[in-house]
Design a protein around this motif. Structure first.
Motif: not given
Length: 543
Positions: A433-434, A439-445
Protein backbone atom coordinates in the motif's frame (compact mmCIF):
# COMPACT_ATOMS: atom_id res chain seq x y z
CA UNK A 1 10.98 -17.97 19.44
CA UNK A 2 9.36 -19.97 22.21
CA UNK A 3 10.43 -17.40 24.85
CA UNK A 4 8.39 -14.64 23.22
CA UNK A 5 4.66 -14.06 22.97
CA UNK A 6 2.77 -15.46 20.02
CA UNK A 7 1.80 -12.99 17.32
CA UNK A 8 -1.77 -12.98 18.66
CA UNK A 9 -0.59 -12.40 22.23
CA UNK A 10 1.70 -9.59 21.10
CA UNK A 11 -1.13 -7.80 19.27
CA UNK A 12 -3.54 -8.37 22.16
CA UNK A 13 -1.02 -6.74 24.51
CA UNK A 14 -0.90 -3.50 22.51
CA UNK A 15 -2.77 -0.86 24.49
CA UNK A 16 -3.22 2.60 23.00
CA UNK A 17 -5.00 4.03 26.06
CA UNK A 18 -3.08 6.86 27.67
CA UNK A 19 -1.81 6.36 31.24
CA UNK A 20 -3.79 7.97 34.05
CA UNK A 21 -0.82 10.10 35.08
CA UNK A 22 1.24 12.48 32.96
CA UNK A 23 4.31 11.09 31.23
CA UNK A 24 6.74 12.67 33.69
CA UNK A 25 4.94 10.94 36.55
CA UNK A 26 4.75 7.56 34.82
CA UNK A 27 7.80 5.54 35.88
CA UNK A 28 9.79 3.53 33.38
CA UNK A 29 10.26 -0.19 33.89
CA UNK A 30 13.13 -1.77 31.98
CA UNK A 31 11.66 -5.03 30.78
CA UNK A 32 13.33 -8.20 29.50
CA UNK A 33 12.94 -8.67 25.76
CA UNK A 34 12.78 -4.91 25.19
CA UNK A 35 16.41 -3.91 25.62
CA UNK A 36 19.89 -4.95 24.47
CA UNK A 37 22.74 -6.04 26.72
CA UNK A 38 25.24 -3.45 27.92
CA UNK A 39 28.38 -2.80 25.91
CA UNK A 40 31.35 -5.09 26.57
CA UNK A 41 34.00 -3.07 28.46
CA UNK A 42 36.80 -4.49 26.30
CA UNK A 43 35.05 -3.11 23.21
CA UNK A 44 34.69 0.32 24.79
CA UNK A 45 38.36 0.31 25.80
CA UNK A 46 39.44 -0.54 22.24
CA UNK A 47 38.04 2.71 20.88
CA UNK A 48 38.82 4.81 23.96
CA UNK A 49 35.29 5.31 25.24
CA UNK A 50 35.01 6.40 28.88
CA UNK A 51 33.82 4.46 31.93
CA UNK A 52 34.33 0.99 30.48
CA UNK A 53 33.03 -1.54 33.04
CA UNK A 54 30.65 -4.46 33.46
CA UNK A 55 27.11 -3.28 34.23
CA UNK A 56 23.58 -4.59 33.91
CA UNK A 57 20.59 -2.44 32.90
CA UNK A 58 18.43 -4.34 35.43
CA UNK A 59 20.73 -3.42 38.34
CA UNK A 60 20.00 -0.43 40.53
CA UNK A 61 23.63 0.67 40.41
CA UNK A 62 24.84 1.47 36.88
CA UNK A 63 28.36 2.22 38.17
CA UNK A 64 28.40 5.79 36.92
CA UNK A 65 31.13 8.36 37.61
CA UNK A 66 30.42 10.51 40.68
CA UNK A 67 30.09 13.64 38.53
CA UNK A 68 27.91 12.02 35.86
CA UNK A 69 25.34 14.84 35.92
CA UNK A 70 28.07 17.40 35.31
CA UNK A 71 29.41 15.30 32.41
CA UNK A 72 25.99 15.17 30.77
CA UNK A 73 25.34 18.88 31.36
CA UNK A 74 28.65 19.89 29.79
CA UNK A 75 28.20 17.45 26.91
CA UNK A 76 24.69 18.81 26.29
CA UNK A 77 26.01 22.39 26.31
CA UNK A 78 28.83 21.57 23.93
CA UNK A 79 26.47 19.96 21.41
CA UNK A 80 23.98 22.84 21.58
CA UNK A 81 26.85 25.17 20.71
CA UNK A 82 28.30 23.02 17.93
CA UNK A 83 25.14 21.73 16.23
CA UNK A 84 22.69 24.48 15.32
CA UNK A 85 20.12 21.93 14.14
CA UNK A 86 20.12 20.30 17.59
CA UNK A 87 19.42 23.64 19.27
CA UNK A 88 16.58 24.35 16.82
CA UNK A 89 15.07 20.89 17.33
CA UNK A 90 15.08 21.49 21.09
CA UNK A 91 13.21 24.80 20.69
CA UNK A 92 10.70 24.65 17.85
CA UNK A 93 8.49 21.62 18.54
CA UNK A 94 4.92 22.76 19.28
CA UNK A 95 3.78 19.26 20.24
CA UNK A 96 1.16 19.17 17.50
CA UNK A 97 1.21 15.37 17.52
CA UNK A 98 1.60 14.91 13.76
CA UNK A 99 4.40 12.42 14.40
CA UNK A 100 2.72 10.63 17.29
CA UNK A 101 1.32 7.62 15.45
CA UNK A 102 4.02 7.40 12.77
CA UNK A 103 6.61 5.42 14.73
CA UNK A 104 6.63 1.65 14.22
CA UNK A 105 7.57 1.11 17.86
CA UNK A 106 4.57 3.10 19.05
CA UNK A 107 2.25 1.24 16.66
CA UNK A 108 3.69 -2.09 17.79
CA UNK A 109 3.73 -1.42 21.54
CA UNK A 110 1.22 1.36 22.31
CA UNK A 111 3.80 2.83 24.72
CA UNK A 112 3.34 6.65 24.62
CA UNK A 113 7.05 7.19 25.25
CA UNK A 114 7.66 5.65 21.83
CA UNK A 115 5.78 8.51 20.22
CA UNK A 116 8.58 10.50 18.53
CA UNK A 117 7.40 13.74 20.14
CA UNK A 118 7.53 12.21 23.59
CA UNK A 119 10.81 10.39 23.03
CA UNK A 120 12.31 13.78 22.13
CA UNK A 121 10.66 15.35 25.19
CA UNK A 122 12.82 13.08 27.34
CA UNK A 123 15.76 15.27 26.31
CA UNK A 124 13.87 18.51 25.84
CA UNK A 125 12.62 18.44 29.43
CA UNK A 126 16.22 18.42 30.71
CA UNK A 127 17.22 21.01 28.10
CA UNK A 128 14.51 23.37 29.38
CA UNK A 129 15.57 22.83 32.96
CA UNK A 130 19.27 23.45 32.33
CA UNK A 131 19.35 25.92 29.44
CA UNK A 132 16.13 27.99 29.27
CA UNK A 133 14.96 30.82 31.51
CA UNK A 134 11.35 29.63 31.50
CA UNK A 135 12.39 26.15 32.54
CA UNK A 136 14.61 27.42 35.35
CA UNK A 137 11.83 29.65 36.75
CA UNK A 138 8.67 27.63 36.07
CA UNK A 139 10.07 24.12 36.20
CA UNK A 140 7.47 21.47 35.43
CA UNK A 141 4.94 24.11 34.31
CA UNK A 142 7.32 24.89 31.44
CA UNK A 143 7.89 21.21 30.67
CA UNK A 144 11.20 21.11 32.52
CA UNK A 145 12.66 18.53 34.88
CA UNK A 146 15.99 17.77 36.48
CA UNK A 147 18.26 15.03 35.27
CA UNK A 148 17.96 12.30 37.90
CA UNK A 149 19.14 8.71 37.77
CA UNK A 150 15.61 7.59 36.84
CA UNK A 151 15.52 10.11 34.00
CA UNK A 152 18.90 8.89 32.76
CA UNK A 153 17.66 5.30 32.75
CA UNK A 154 14.54 6.41 30.90
CA UNK A 155 16.77 8.06 28.29
CA UNK A 156 18.79 4.87 27.81
CA UNK A 157 15.72 2.62 27.57
CA UNK A 158 13.84 4.70 24.98
CA UNK A 159 16.74 6.11 22.96
CA UNK A 160 17.63 2.50 22.24
CA UNK A 161 14.03 1.89 21.18
CA UNK A 162 14.49 4.23 18.22
CA UNK A 163 15.93 2.93 14.95
CA UNK A 164 16.66 6.45 13.64
CA UNK A 165 14.54 5.59 10.58
CA UNK A 166 13.22 9.18 10.25
CA UNK A 167 9.66 8.22 9.25
CA UNK A 168 8.34 10.63 11.88
CA UNK A 169 10.35 13.46 10.28
CA UNK A 170 8.45 13.05 7.01
CA UNK A 171 5.27 14.11 8.79
CA UNK A 172 6.68 16.90 10.99
CA UNK A 173 5.41 20.29 9.73
CA UNK A 174 8.55 21.93 11.18
CA UNK A 175 11.00 19.44 9.68
CA UNK A 176 12.31 18.24 13.01
CA UNK A 177 14.60 15.28 12.51
CA UNK A 178 13.91 13.17 15.58
CA UNK A 179 16.62 10.71 14.52
CA UNK A 180 19.15 13.51 15.01
CA UNK A 181 17.82 13.97 18.54
CA UNK A 182 18.27 10.26 19.20
CA UNK A 183 21.81 10.43 17.83
CA UNK A 184 22.63 13.31 20.18
CA UNK A 185 21.04 11.50 23.11
CA UNK A 186 23.12 8.41 22.41
CA UNK A 187 26.25 10.55 22.18
CA UNK A 188 25.51 11.90 25.65
CA UNK A 189 24.95 8.40 27.02
CA UNK A 190 28.28 7.32 25.55
CA UNK A 191 30.00 9.96 27.66
CA UNK A 192 29.09 7.73 30.62
CA UNK A 193 29.87 4.41 28.91
CA UNK A 194 26.17 3.62 28.42
CA UNK A 195 26.21 1.87 25.07
CA UNK A 196 24.74 -1.48 24.04
CA UNK A 197 26.92 -4.37 23.00
CA UNK A 198 25.32 -4.88 19.60
CA UNK A 199 26.80 -1.49 18.73
CA UNK A 200 29.93 -1.30 20.88
CA UNK A 201 31.48 -4.57 19.74
CA UNK A 202 30.87 -4.10 15.99
CA UNK A 203 32.41 -0.63 16.30
CA UNK A 204 35.42 -2.14 18.08
CA UNK A 205 35.70 -4.89 15.46
CA UNK A 206 35.56 -2.37 12.64
CA UNK A 207 38.26 -0.30 14.30
CA UNK A 208 40.52 -3.34 14.56
CA UNK A 209 39.85 -5.37 11.40
CA UNK A 210 37.99 -3.05 9.01
CA UNK A 211 34.58 -4.67 9.38
CA UNK A 212 31.85 -5.02 12.00
CA UNK A 213 32.08 -8.78 12.23
CA UNK A 214 35.80 -8.85 12.99
CA UNK A 215 36.62 -10.91 9.89
CA UNK A 216 40.37 -11.09 9.30
CA UNK A 217 41.62 -10.27 5.75
CA UNK A 218 42.49 -13.89 4.91
CA UNK A 219 39.08 -15.09 6.14
CA UNK A 220 37.31 -12.39 4.14
CA UNK A 221 39.07 -13.65 0.99
CA UNK A 222 38.29 -17.28 1.86
CA UNK A 223 34.58 -16.46 2.15
CA UNK A 224 34.44 -14.79 -1.25
CA UNK A 225 36.46 -17.63 -2.79
CA UNK A 226 33.88 -20.05 -1.41
CA UNK A 227 31.13 -18.10 -3.20
CA UNK A 228 33.20 -18.21 -6.41
CA UNK A 229 33.25 -22.02 -6.21
CA UNK A 230 29.48 -22.17 -5.74
CA UNK A 231 28.89 -19.87 -8.71
CA UNK A 232 31.21 -21.92 -10.94
CA UNK A 233 29.33 -25.07 -10.00
CA UNK A 234 26.05 -23.40 -11.02
CA UNK A 235 27.13 -21.55 -14.16
CA UNK A 236 30.44 -23.08 -15.23
CA UNK A 237 31.93 -19.56 -15.05
CA UNK A 238 34.84 -18.64 -12.77
CA UNK A 239 34.07 -15.18 -11.38
CA UNK A 240 37.22 -14.79 -9.21
CA UNK A 241 37.51 -11.10 -8.18
CA UNK A 242 40.48 -8.79 -7.68
CA UNK A 243 41.65 -8.20 -4.11
CA UNK A 244 43.47 -5.01 -3.06
CA UNK A 245 44.46 -4.32 -6.68
CA UNK A 246 46.32 -1.06 -7.09
CA UNK A 247 45.32 0.94 -10.14
CA UNK A 248 41.92 -0.71 -10.61
CA UNK A 249 39.15 1.48 -12.03
CA UNK A 250 36.77 1.11 -9.11
CA UNK A 251 36.88 0.03 -5.46
CA UNK A 252 33.79 -1.90 -4.37
CA UNK A 253 32.77 -1.85 -0.70
CA UNK A 254 29.74 -3.57 0.78
CA UNK A 255 28.46 -4.46 4.28
CA UNK A 256 30.30 -7.41 5.81
CA UNK A 257 26.95 -8.91 6.74
CA UNK A 258 26.52 -9.90 3.09
CA UNK A 259 29.77 -11.84 3.20
CA UNK A 260 28.88 -13.64 6.40
CA UNK A 261 25.26 -14.78 6.56
CA UNK A 262 22.32 -15.89 4.41
CA UNK A 263 20.41 -14.50 2.63
CA UNK A 264 22.88 -11.65 2.18
CA UNK A 265 25.50 -14.09 0.88
CA UNK A 266 23.41 -14.57 -2.27
CA UNK A 267 23.43 -10.80 -2.81
CA UNK A 268 27.22 -10.92 -2.46
CA UNK A 269 27.33 -13.67 -5.10
CA UNK A 270 25.28 -11.36 -7.30
CA UNK A 271 27.92 -8.63 -7.00
CA UNK A 272 30.68 -11.08 -7.97
CA UNK A 273 28.74 -12.25 -11.02
CA UNK A 274 27.86 -8.74 -12.18
CA UNK A 275 31.42 -7.44 -11.92
CA UNK A 276 32.83 -10.49 -13.73
CA UNK A 277 30.28 -10.03 -16.51
CA UNK A 278 31.30 -6.38 -16.89
CA UNK A 279 34.98 -7.25 -16.84
CA UNK A 280 34.64 -9.86 -19.59
CA UNK A 281 32.31 -7.84 -21.79
CA UNK A 282 33.46 -4.25 -21.24
CA UNK A 283 36.83 -4.51 -19.51
CA UNK A 284 35.67 -2.87 -16.25
CA UNK A 285 38.34 -3.37 -13.59
CA UNK A 286 36.82 -3.58 -10.09
CA UNK A 287 38.68 -4.50 -6.92
CA UNK A 288 37.52 -5.58 -3.47
CA UNK A 289 39.49 -4.66 -0.37
CA UNK A 290 40.25 -6.97 2.54
CA UNK A 291 41.07 -3.92 4.69
CA UNK A 292 38.16 -1.57 3.96
CA UNK A 293 35.87 -4.58 4.14
CA UNK A 294 32.83 -2.83 5.63
CA UNK A 295 30.42 -0.36 4.10
CA UNK A 296 28.19 -0.10 7.15
CA UNK A 297 28.98 2.38 9.89
CA UNK A 298 27.84 1.49 13.41
CA UNK A 299 29.83 4.51 14.51
CA UNK A 300 26.82 6.55 13.37
CA UNK A 301 24.82 4.92 16.20
CA UNK A 302 27.46 6.02 18.68
CA UNK A 303 28.85 9.49 18.01
CA UNK A 304 29.73 11.82 15.18
CA UNK A 305 33.41 11.36 15.94
CA UNK A 306 33.19 7.56 15.74
CA UNK A 307 31.14 7.81 12.54
CA UNK A 308 33.89 9.94 11.03
CA UNK A 309 36.65 7.56 12.11
CA UNK A 310 34.97 4.48 10.62
CA UNK A 311 34.02 6.30 7.41
CA UNK A 312 37.57 7.46 6.79
CA UNK A 313 38.98 3.97 6.24
CA UNK A 314 37.08 3.57 2.96
CA UNK A 315 38.58 6.70 1.52
CA UNK A 316 42.03 5.96 2.88
CA UNK A 317 41.90 2.60 1.09
CA UNK A 318 40.65 4.19 -2.14
CA UNK A 319 43.60 6.59 -1.99
CA UNK A 320 46.08 3.79 -1.25
CA UNK A 321 44.86 1.68 -4.17
CA UNK A 322 44.71 4.63 -6.54
CA UNK A 323 41.23 3.83 -7.90
CA UNK A 324 39.15 6.41 -9.76
CA UNK A 325 36.00 6.20 -7.62
CA UNK A 326 33.95 3.87 -5.40
CA UNK A 327 30.82 1.75 -5.83
CA UNK A 328 28.97 0.96 -2.61
CA UNK A 329 26.84 -2.14 -2.09
CA UNK A 330 23.33 -2.63 -0.77
CA UNK A 331 23.35 -1.14 2.71
CA UNK A 332 21.18 1.13 4.82
CA UNK A 333 22.92 3.49 7.25
CA UNK A 334 26.09 3.37 5.12
CA UNK A 335 24.27 5.53 2.61
CA UNK A 336 22.90 7.99 5.12
CA UNK A 337 26.46 8.57 6.32
CA UNK A 338 27.77 8.92 2.76
CA UNK A 339 24.95 11.06 1.44
CA UNK A 340 24.29 13.35 4.40
CA UNK A 341 27.57 13.60 6.30
CA UNK A 342 30.57 12.54 4.20
CA UNK A 343 30.79 15.70 2.10
CA UNK A 344 31.67 17.87 5.09
CA UNK A 345 32.80 15.20 7.56
CA UNK A 346 35.73 13.66 5.62
CA UNK A 347 35.23 15.25 2.24
CA UNK A 348 35.17 16.38 -0.38
CA UNK A 349 37.20 13.43 -1.62
CA UNK A 350 39.00 15.48 -4.26
CA UNK A 351 41.77 12.93 -4.76
CA UNK A 352 39.17 10.73 -6.56
CA UNK A 353 37.53 11.41 -9.93
CA UNK A 354 33.94 12.51 -10.34
CA UNK A 355 32.17 9.20 -11.02
CA UNK A 356 31.49 8.54 -14.70
CA UNK A 357 30.48 5.08 -15.89
CA UNK A 358 33.16 3.94 -18.35
CA UNK A 359 30.53 1.67 -19.94
CA UNK A 360 27.66 4.09 -20.54
CA UNK A 361 29.29 7.50 -20.11
CA UNK A 362 26.76 8.50 -17.48
CA UNK A 363 28.02 11.07 -15.00
CA UNK A 364 26.70 10.42 -11.47
CA UNK A 365 26.39 14.06 -10.48
CA UNK A 366 24.80 13.24 -7.10
CA UNK A 367 28.15 11.67 -6.15
CA UNK A 368 30.24 14.67 -7.20
CA UNK A 369 31.46 15.29 -3.66
CA UNK A 370 31.51 11.79 -2.16
CA UNK A 371 32.80 9.98 -5.30
CA UNK A 372 30.72 7.00 -4.23
CA UNK A 373 27.86 5.54 -6.29
CA UNK A 374 25.12 3.22 -5.05
CA UNK A 375 25.20 -0.07 -6.94
CA UNK A 376 21.44 0.15 -7.60
CA UNK A 377 22.05 3.40 -9.50
CA UNK A 378 24.99 1.85 -11.32
CA UNK A 379 23.04 -1.25 -12.37
CA UNK A 380 19.91 0.69 -13.32
CA UNK A 381 22.07 2.82 -15.63
CA UNK A 382 23.55 -0.31 -17.24
CA UNK A 383 20.07 -1.72 -17.88
CA UNK A 384 18.76 1.58 -19.25
CA UNK A 385 21.59 1.60 -21.81
CA UNK A 386 21.04 -2.05 -22.76
CA UNK A 387 24.37 -3.24 -21.38
CA UNK A 388 23.14 -6.37 -19.60
CA UNK A 389 21.70 -9.54 -21.18
CA UNK A 390 18.83 -10.55 -18.90
CA UNK A 391 16.28 -13.35 -18.77
CA UNK A 392 13.45 -12.21 -16.50
CA UNK A 393 11.78 -15.61 -16.59
CA UNK A 394 14.51 -17.03 -14.36
CA UNK A 395 12.80 -15.19 -11.50
CA UNK A 396 9.30 -16.39 -12.40
CA UNK A 397 9.18 -18.62 -9.32
CA UNK A 398 9.33 -15.41 -7.27
CA UNK A 399 6.35 -13.16 -6.56
CA UNK A 400 8.07 -10.09 -5.26
CA UNK A 401 7.25 -7.03 -3.24
CA UNK A 402 9.82 -4.36 -2.37
CA UNK A 403 10.71 -2.87 1.00
CA UNK A 404 12.22 0.61 0.74
CA UNK A 405 15.06 0.49 3.23
CA UNK A 406 14.77 3.56 5.47
CA UNK A 407 18.13 5.24 4.96
CA UNK A 408 18.51 4.82 1.17
CA UNK A 409 14.91 5.95 0.63
CA UNK A 410 14.52 8.80 3.13
CA UNK A 411 18.24 9.51 3.58
CA UNK A 412 19.24 9.75 -0.09
CA UNK A 413 16.05 9.52 -2.17
CA UNK A 414 16.83 6.13 -3.71
CA UNK A 415 13.26 5.25 -4.69
CA UNK A 416 12.99 4.61 -8.43
CA UNK A 417 16.31 2.97 -9.32
CA UNK A 418 15.70 -0.29 -7.40
CA UNK A 419 12.19 -0.50 -8.87
CA UNK A 420 13.58 0.05 -12.37
CA UNK A 421 16.02 -2.82 -11.86
CA UNK A 422 13.28 -5.06 -10.44
CA UNK A 423 10.96 -4.39 -13.37
CA UNK A 424 13.74 -5.50 -15.72
CA UNK A 425 14.64 -8.71 -13.90
CA UNK A 426 11.25 -9.87 -12.55
CA UNK A 427 7.89 -10.52 -14.19
CA UNK A 428 5.88 -10.64 -10.96
CA UNK A 429 6.22 -7.49 -8.87
CA UNK A 430 3.56 -6.13 -6.53
CA UNK A 431 3.73 -2.91 -4.51
CA UNK A 432 2.58 -2.71 -0.90
CA UNK A 433 0.00 0.00 0.00
CA UNK A 434 1.19 3.54 -0.88
CA UNK A 435 1.36 4.77 2.72
CA UNK A 436 3.87 2.01 3.57
CA UNK A 437 6.43 2.43 0.77
CA UNK A 438 8.82 4.99 -0.73
CA UNK A 439 9.29 7.99 1.64
CA UNK A 440 6.62 6.58 3.98
CA UNK A 441 8.23 3.17 4.23
CA UNK A 442 8.10 1.39 7.59
CA UNK A 443 11.31 0.31 9.31
CA UNK A 444 12.32 -3.34 9.70
CA UNK A 445 12.28 -2.66 13.46
CA UNK A 446 15.94 -3.61 13.97
CA UNK A 447 18.02 -0.76 12.54
CA UNK A 448 20.44 1.56 14.35
CA UNK A 449 22.10 -1.32 16.18
CA UNK A 450 19.01 -3.05 17.58
CA UNK A 451 19.39 -6.28 15.58
CA UNK A 452 20.28 -8.34 18.66
CA UNK A 453 18.73 -11.55 19.97
CA UNK A 454 17.93 -10.57 23.54
CA UNK A 455 15.52 -7.79 22.44
CA UNK A 456 13.51 -9.96 20.05
CA UNK A 457 10.13 -8.94 21.48
CA UNK A 458 11.05 -5.31 20.83
CA UNK A 459 12.06 -6.13 17.25
CA UNK A 460 8.92 -8.14 16.53
CA UNK A 461 6.71 -5.35 17.90
CA UNK A 462 8.60 -2.69 15.95
CA UNK A 463 8.38 -4.73 12.77
CA UNK A 464 4.61 -5.17 12.98
CA UNK A 465 3.65 -2.31 10.58
CA UNK A 466 6.07 -3.52 7.89
CA UNK A 467 4.93 -7.12 8.30
CA UNK A 468 1.29 -6.06 8.14
CA UNK A 469 1.84 -4.43 4.74
CA UNK A 470 3.68 -7.53 3.48
CA UNK A 471 0.80 -9.69 4.69
CA UNK A 472 -1.58 -7.60 2.60
CA UNK A 473 0.22 -8.38 -0.69
CA UNK A 474 0.94 -11.94 0.43
CA UNK A 475 -2.79 -12.60 0.92
CA UNK A 476 -3.93 -10.64 -2.16
CA UNK A 477 -1.28 -11.58 -4.77
CA UNK A 478 0.49 -14.60 -3.32
CA UNK A 479 3.72 -12.65 -2.75
CA UNK A 480 6.43 -15.04 -1.54
CA UNK A 481 9.52 -12.81 -1.48
CA UNK A 482 10.40 -9.44 0.04
CA UNK A 483 13.14 -7.53 -1.79
CA UNK A 484 15.40 -4.91 -0.19
CA UNK A 485 18.71 -3.02 -0.58
CA UNK A 486 20.01 -3.19 3.01
CA UNK A 487 22.14 -5.78 4.80
CA UNK A 488 20.44 -5.17 8.14
CA UNK A 489 17.10 -5.72 6.42
CA UNK A 490 18.37 -9.00 5.04
CA UNK A 491 19.36 -10.05 8.57
CA UNK A 492 16.31 -8.65 10.40
CA UNK A 493 13.42 -9.34 8.05
CA UNK A 494 13.65 -13.17 7.82
CA UNK A 495 12.72 -13.78 11.48
CA UNK A 496 10.14 -11.00 11.24
CA UNK A 497 8.51 -12.70 8.23
CA UNK A 498 8.67 -16.12 9.90
CA UNK A 499 6.83 -14.65 12.87
CA UNK A 500 4.20 -12.47 11.18
CA UNK A 501 3.96 -13.71 7.57
CA UNK A 502 5.25 -17.29 7.24
CA UNK A 503 5.99 -18.27 3.67
CA UNK A 504 7.65 -15.00 2.65
CA UNK A 505 11.43 -15.00 2.13
CA UNK A 506 13.86 -12.08 1.84
CA UNK A 507 16.09 -11.29 -1.13
CA UNK A 508 18.59 -8.62 -2.16
CA UNK A 509 18.33 -6.71 -5.42
CA UNK A 510 21.54 -8.12 -6.93
CA UNK A 511 20.57 -11.69 -6.19
CA UNK A 512 17.63 -11.09 -8.53
CA UNK A 513 19.97 -9.48 -11.09
CA UNK A 514 22.37 -12.43 -10.93
CA UNK A 515 19.57 -14.94 -11.40
CA UNK A 516 18.54 -13.14 -14.59
CA UNK A 517 22.04 -12.35 -15.94
CA UNK A 518 22.99 -14.40 -19.04
CA UNK A 519 26.71 -15.17 -19.32
CA UNK A 520 28.15 -16.10 -22.72
CA UNK A 521 28.95 -19.83 -22.66
CA UNK A 522 27.37 -20.51 -19.28
CA UNK A 523 25.83 -23.83 -18.25
CA UNK A 524 22.09 -24.22 -18.72
CA UNK A 525 20.53 -22.84 -15.53
CA UNK A 526 18.00 -25.10 -13.84
CA UNK A 527 18.13 -23.49 -10.38
CA UNK A 528 18.56 -20.05 -8.92
CA UNK A 529 21.50 -19.05 -6.71
CA UNK A 530 19.87 -20.75 -3.72
CA UNK A 531 19.52 -24.04 -5.56
CA UNK A 532 15.77 -23.63 -5.91
CA UNK A 533 14.46 -25.01 -9.23
CA UNK A 534 13.47 -22.46 -11.85
CA UNK A 535 9.89 -22.57 -13.03
CA UNK A 536 9.54 -25.37 -15.59
CA UNK A 537 12.95 -26.81 -14.67
CA UNK A 538 11.87 -28.85 -11.66
CA UNK A 539 12.63 -32.25 -13.21
CA UNK A 540 16.01 -31.18 -14.64
CA UNK A 541 17.01 -29.55 -11.36
CA UNK A 542 16.47 -32.87 -9.56
CA UNK A 543 18.81 -34.75 -11.90
Amino acid sequence: MADYPTSKELIDNVNYKLPKKGWMDTPTTIRKGMYCYAGNPKSLETVGFPNARQWNPLDEDWKLPENWQEIIHNGFKERLENFRSFKIFMDICVRCGACADKCHFYIGTGDPKNMPVLRAELLRSVYRNDFTTAGKILGKLAGARKLTLDVLKEWWYYLFQCTECRRCSVFCPYGIDTAEITMMGRELLNLLGLNIDWIATPVSNCYKTGNHLGIQPHAFKDMLDFFVEDIEELTGINVAPNYNKKGADILFITPSGDVFADPGTYTCMGYLMLFHYLKEKYGLDVTWSTYASEGGNFGSFTSHEMMKRLNSKMYAEAKRLGVKWIIGGECGHMWRVIHQYMGTMNGPADFLEEPVSPITGTKFENAKSTKMVHIAEFTADLIKHGKLDLDKSRNDHIKLTYHDSCNPSRGMGLLDEPRYVIQNVCNHFYEMPPNTIREQTFCCGSGAGLNAGENMEQRLAGGLPRANAVKYVHDKFGVNMLGCVCAIDRAALPPLMDYWVPGVGVIGLHELVANALIFPGENKRTTDLRGEPLLGMEDEADE
